[in-house]
Design a protein around this motif. Structure first.
Motif, PDB file in Angstrom:
ATOM      1  N   ALA A   1       6.155  13.110  -2.004  1.00 14.12           N
ATOM      2  CA  ALA A   1       6.543  13.954  -3.138  1.00 14.12           C
ATOM      3  C   ALA A   1       6.528  13.112  -4.392  1.00 14.12           C
ATOM      4  O   ALA A   1       6.905  11.942  -4.361  1.00 14.12           O
ATOM      5  CB  ALA A   1       7.932  14.538  -2.920  1.00 14.12           C
TER       6      ALA A   1
ATOM      7  N   ILE B   1       1.654   6.179  -8.378  1.00 12.92           N
ATOM      8  CA  ILE B   1       1.097   6.631  -7.104  1.00 12.92           C
ATOM      9  C   ILE B   1       1.835   5.981  -5.933  1.00 12.92           C
ATOM     10  O   ILE B   1       1.810   6.489  -4.833  1.00 12.92           O
ATOM     11  CB  ILE B   1      -0.431   6.420  -6.980  1.00 12.92           C
TER      12      ILE B   1
ATOM     13  N   LEU C   1      -2.616   9.320   4.003  1.00 14.84           N
ATOM     14  CA  LEU C   1      -3.283   8.150   3.428  1.00 14.84           C
ATOM     15  C   LEU C   1      -3.573   8.323   1.944  1.00 14.84           C
ATOM     16  O   LEU C   1      -3.519   7.382   1.174  1.00 14.84           O
ATOM     17  CB  LEU C   1      -4.592   7.889   4.183  1.00 14.84           C
TER      18      LEU C   1
ATOM     19  N   ALA D   1      -2.363   0.878  -3.311  1.00 16.86           N
ATOM     20  CA  ALA D   1      -2.121   2.218  -2.764  1.00 16.86           C
ATOM     21  C   ALA D   1      -3.416   2.953  -2.458  1.00 16.86           C
ATOM     22  O   ALA D   1      -3.505   3.678  -1.472  1.00 16.86           O
ATOM     23  CB  ALA D   1      -1.268   3.028  -3.743  1.00 16.86           C
TER      24      ALA D   1
ATOM     25  N   MET E   1       0.816  -1.220   0.000  1.00 18.77           N
ATOM     26  CA  MET E   1       0.000   0.000   0.000  1.00 18.77           C
ATOM     27  C   MET E   1       0.845   1.264   0.000  1.00 18.77           C
ATOM     28  O   MET E   1       0.470   2.275  -0.569  1.00 18.77           O
ATOM     29  CB  MET E   1      -0.891  -0.012   1.232  1.00 18.77           C
ATOM     30  N   ASP E   2       1.990   1.231   0.678  1.00 19.49           N
ATOM     31  CA  ASP E   2       2.855   2.416   0.698  1.00 19.49           C
ATOM     32  C   ASP E   2       4.323   1.985   0.625  1.00 19.49           C
ATOM     33  O   ASP E   2       4.621   0.781   0.574  1.00 19.49           O
ATOM     34  CB  ASP E   2       2.570   3.290   1.931  1.00 19.49           C
TER      35      ASP E   2
ATOM     36  N   GLY F   1      -5.390   3.529   0.959  1.00 20.33           N
ATOM     37  CA  GLY F   1      -5.204   4.694   1.822  1.00 20.33           C
ATOM     38  C   GLY F   1      -6.309   5.720   1.606  1.00 20.33           C
ATOM     39  O   GLY F   1      -6.860   6.267   2.555  1.00 20.33           O
TER      40      GLY F   1
ATOM     41  N   THR G   1       6.436   7.774  -5.929  1.00 20.18           N
ATOM     42  CA  THR G   1       6.088   8.736  -4.884  1.00 20.18           C
ATOM     43  C   THR G   1       7.002   8.542  -3.681  1.00 20.18           C
ATOM     44  O   THR G   1       7.098   7.437  -3.148  1.00 20.18           O
ATOM     45  CB  THR G   1       4.612   8.572  -4.489  1.00 20.18           C
TER      46      THR G   1
ATOM     47  N   ILE H   1      10.436  15.561   6.604  1.00 20.88           N
ATOM     48  CA  ILE H   1      10.682  14.344   7.392  1.00 20.88           C
ATOM     49  C   ILE H   1      11.749  14.620   8.452  1.00 20.88           C
ATOM     50  O   ILE H   1      11.645  14.172   9.592  1.00 20.88           O
ATOM     51  CB  ILE H   1      11.048  13.160   6.459  1.00 20.88           C
TER      52      ILE H   1
ATOM     53  N   MET I   1       8.090   8.785   0.106  1.00 22.11           N
ATOM     54  CA  MET I   1       7.402   8.733   1.407  1.00 22.11           C
ATOM     55  C   MET I   1       8.431   8.347   2.457  1.00 22.11           C
ATOM     56  O   MET I   1       9.470   7.785   2.130  1.00 22.11           O
ATOM     57  CB  MET I   1       6.324   7.640   1.400  1.00 22.11           C
ATOM     58  N   PRO I   2       8.132   8.614   3.728  1.00 20.12           N
ATOM     59  CA  PRO I   2       9.085   8.203   4.762  1.00 20.12           C
ATOM     60  C   PRO I   2       9.123   6.675   4.924  1.00 20.12           C
ATOM     61  O   PRO I   2       8.073   6.034   4.942  1.00 20.12           O
ATOM     62  CB  PRO I   2       8.546   8.867   6.039  1.00 20.12           C
TER      63      PRO I   2
ATOM     64  N   ALA J   1       5.512  13.120   4.922  1.00 21.84           N
ATOM     65  CA  ALA J   1       5.497  13.822   3.637  1.00 21.84           C
ATOM     66  C   ALA J   1       5.424  12.852   2.478  1.00 21.84           C
ATOM     67  O   ALA J   1       5.751  11.676   2.605  1.00 21.84           O
ATOM     68  CB  ALA J   1       6.743  14.688   3.513  1.00 21.84           C
TER      69      ALA J   1
END
Lengths: 391, 191
Positions: free
Chosen positions: B35, A170, B60, A270, A137-138, A273, A174, B27, A176-177, B33
């Motif tokens: 991007a 997506i 999300l 994804a 999902m992420d 979310g 993308t 972060i 993300m942390p 975040a």
């Protein structure tokens, strides 16, 4: 533990590096390319001691990864869409040969018309191949699932190749942390590679030769049995991952706000979310609803889904793909698997959306859920299968 | 809190890199975040978009968006051609523009859903002053990050500079960090 900003693809590449693969074989295709590009950088910079096999096609990419894995190497490849279709012969061969291997599939719509955006049809088409199939999902889950894929694939109860699915752009592109664990911890948790048999010339072994029907039948039945064993292995691996790294994802299925929910959205990828964000908004408006996120489609989490959904007042399965002339593959699997536990099924609906990469947002999920719930609460049943066109 | 940021620029100006640095800096500041670049084919010189989201909680939602809290314009030519009209700026939004001091910025060039604050910085001049030029183009993306930090207060100047050095490496990064710093101090709110 370090927190890094990574794209979904770079999260996969980093996990592959930290799994200390010996061989990467791949052929570039958008949107997968940045995974193997990053791995090539790791190898070139001396951060990863592996061989990069450059091939002329995806068919050869999986063949080379398979050959290396057969000889005892931890091997990886990645592809998308038409690349995946081009390697299809080998996709089936690798699983029936029971050779552990990991492949990332960055989902992309198949043409024509030519398209580079996400839908899940390329991933769905692999459902009868005998691969373990997960879907992230992420970026954090893409990282975790890739590490877990090696562990599941190389478990003696399984010995099947594993696929990690992630959505084009997506997720794949993308940032993300991502929490990145210590290498020593990964080494300790993952351990050395195990596989059923190795062909390295040290002993005589016949593999893949003509086999009479009765023997062949046994081999094929064993793939199914390994898949059944894999259910418990996936749960165990996610659990032990959680104990070691402080993060697990629910095994085969993630439940979001389901404990008291009357209605359920079922989906994977994804956009789960976005569905969760819609559920937050719907709950504020008084709707009792939760999200059931399918993390693995093979083995299919029949037991988990039956437990989560058997007393639901309405199940909405939202899918980025359809089996033409029938329904969405997750819906079909869900309906069939629920029958293993009960003859009585809850109301279930299949909504096909986001096909061809159409952007589907939390607003769309809010609309889909409200429409279905309002129908059901007024005593009417909406159509069992419907296309939803996001705008 | 969830802030959605859109960077409008031209292919080759480094908008996607700027979005990534915004996410890295956020972060570092303990925020969450995202991007990403525009999902599709892009060409050098053509109008392009890059996106970022910053939140104090888990983000999300996914995908591109057209309604924003912060709009960063890397090339004021995009304002002149009304390309900026394609984006909706939410009430309380902030618009940060790269433009020389004498250029006129009209609110009619934007699609405003409420009140918005405008900020201007001459990122081109800052880039040229620091010899930040590649393939004949001044590199305006890093100065715009300094202006973004000051105008929005979303990410700390120190974090932006650190993220810039991390991205470009020590040698190139240090020069860019100077440009970030200068833009932070030179950006002005338009009234």
């Amino acid at each position: 533990m370090v927190l890094k900003s990574l794209t979904g693809n770079h999260a996969v590449a980093l996990a592959v590096k930290m799994a200390r693969v010996n061989v990467v074989a791949a052929y570039p295709i958008t949107p997968q390319t940045t995974i193997v590009e990053k791995l090539a950088e790791y190898i070139d910079g001396g951060e990863l001691d592996a061989v990069m096999i450059r091939v002329e096609s995806e068919h050869s990419a999986l063949a080379a990864a398979y050959g290396s894995a057969l000889a005892g190497a931890r091997a990886f490849t990645a592809t998308s869409s038409h690349g995946l279709l081009y390697m299809y012969e080998w996709v089936n061969w690798v699983s029936r040969a029971r050779v552990p291997l990991v492949m990332a599939v960055v989902t992309r719509t198949m043409g024509p018309p030519w398209n580079i955006w996400t839908d899940h049809s390329d991933y769905y088409e692999q459902r009868d191949t005998g691969w373990i199939q997960g879907f992230a999902m992420d970026a954090q889950e893409a990282f975790d699932m890739t590490l877990q894929a090696f562990k599941i694939s190389e478990d003696p109860r399984v010995f099947l190749p594993a696929m990690v699915g992630l959505d084009a752009f997506i997720l794949s592109h993308t940032s993300m942390p991502v929490e990145v664990p210590e290498q020593e911890l990964v080494d300790e948790w993952l351990g050395a590679r195990t596989q059923g048999f190795v062909i390295d010339g040290s002993e005589a072994l016949i593999h893949g030769a003509l086999s009479p029907p009765e023997y062949t039948e046994g081999f094929i039945e064993d793939v199914g049995k390994a898949m059944e064993e894999a259910v418990e292995v996936v749960r165990e691996v996610d659990h032990s991952f959680g104990r070691t790294f402080g993060r697990s994802h629910g095994g085969l299925v993630e439940l979001y706000k389901c404990s008291d929910a009357k209605y359920h959205i079922v989906l994977m990828g994804a956009w789960a979310g976005d569905a969760m964000e819609a559920v937050d908004a719907l709950r504020e408006q008084g709707y009792s609803i939760g999200v059931v996120r399918v993390r693995y489609t093979r083995p299919f989490p029949g037991e988990e889904l039956y437990k989560a959904l058997s007393s639901s007042k309405g199940v909405i399965v939202v899918e980025r793909g359809v089996s033409f002339g029938s329904m969405g593959p997750v819906f079909l699997d869900l309906a069939g698997n629920m029958l293993k536990y009960s003859r009585k099924l809850p109301y279930m609906r299949n909504v096909i959306a986001g096909v061809g990469g159409v952007n589907v947002t939390y607003k769309d999920f809010e609309y889909i859920a409200k429409e279905t719930i309002n129908y059901l609460e007024s005593g009417e049943e909406p159509s069992v299968i419907a296309w939803y066109h996001a705008r | 809190m969830l802030v959605e940021i859109l960077i409008l620029g031209r292919g080759g100006q480094g908008g996607a890199t700027a979005a990534n640095i915004i996410a890295s800096a956020a972060i570092m500041d303990g925020l969450m975040a995202q991007a990403f670049p525009f999902f599709g084919a892009e060409r050098r010189g053509a109008p392009v978009k890059a996106f970022a989201r910053i939140s104090d909680g888990r983000i999300l939602r996914h995908g591109m968006f057209n309604e924003v809290d912060v709009l960063v314009i890397m090339d004021q030519g995009l304002v002149r051609t009304n390309y900026t009209k394609e984006v909706f700026v939410r009430d309380g939004g902030r618009i940060v523009i790269n433009s020389p001091r004498d250029a006129v910025v009209r609110s009619e060039s934007f699609n405003l859903l409420g009140k918005a604050c405008f900020y201007r910085v001459d990122a081109r001049a800052i880039a040229l002053r620091n010899k930040l030029v590649a393939a004949g183009w001044p590199l305006v993306n890093t100065p715009m990050l300094g202006a973004f930090s000051k105008a929005t207060g979303l990410i700390r100047l120190e974090s932006v500079k650190k993220a810039v050095v991390e991205f470009f490496g020590e040698r190139v990064g240090e020069v860019n960090a100077i440009a970030v710093d200068e833009a932070f101090h030179e950006v002005e709110e338009l009234t």
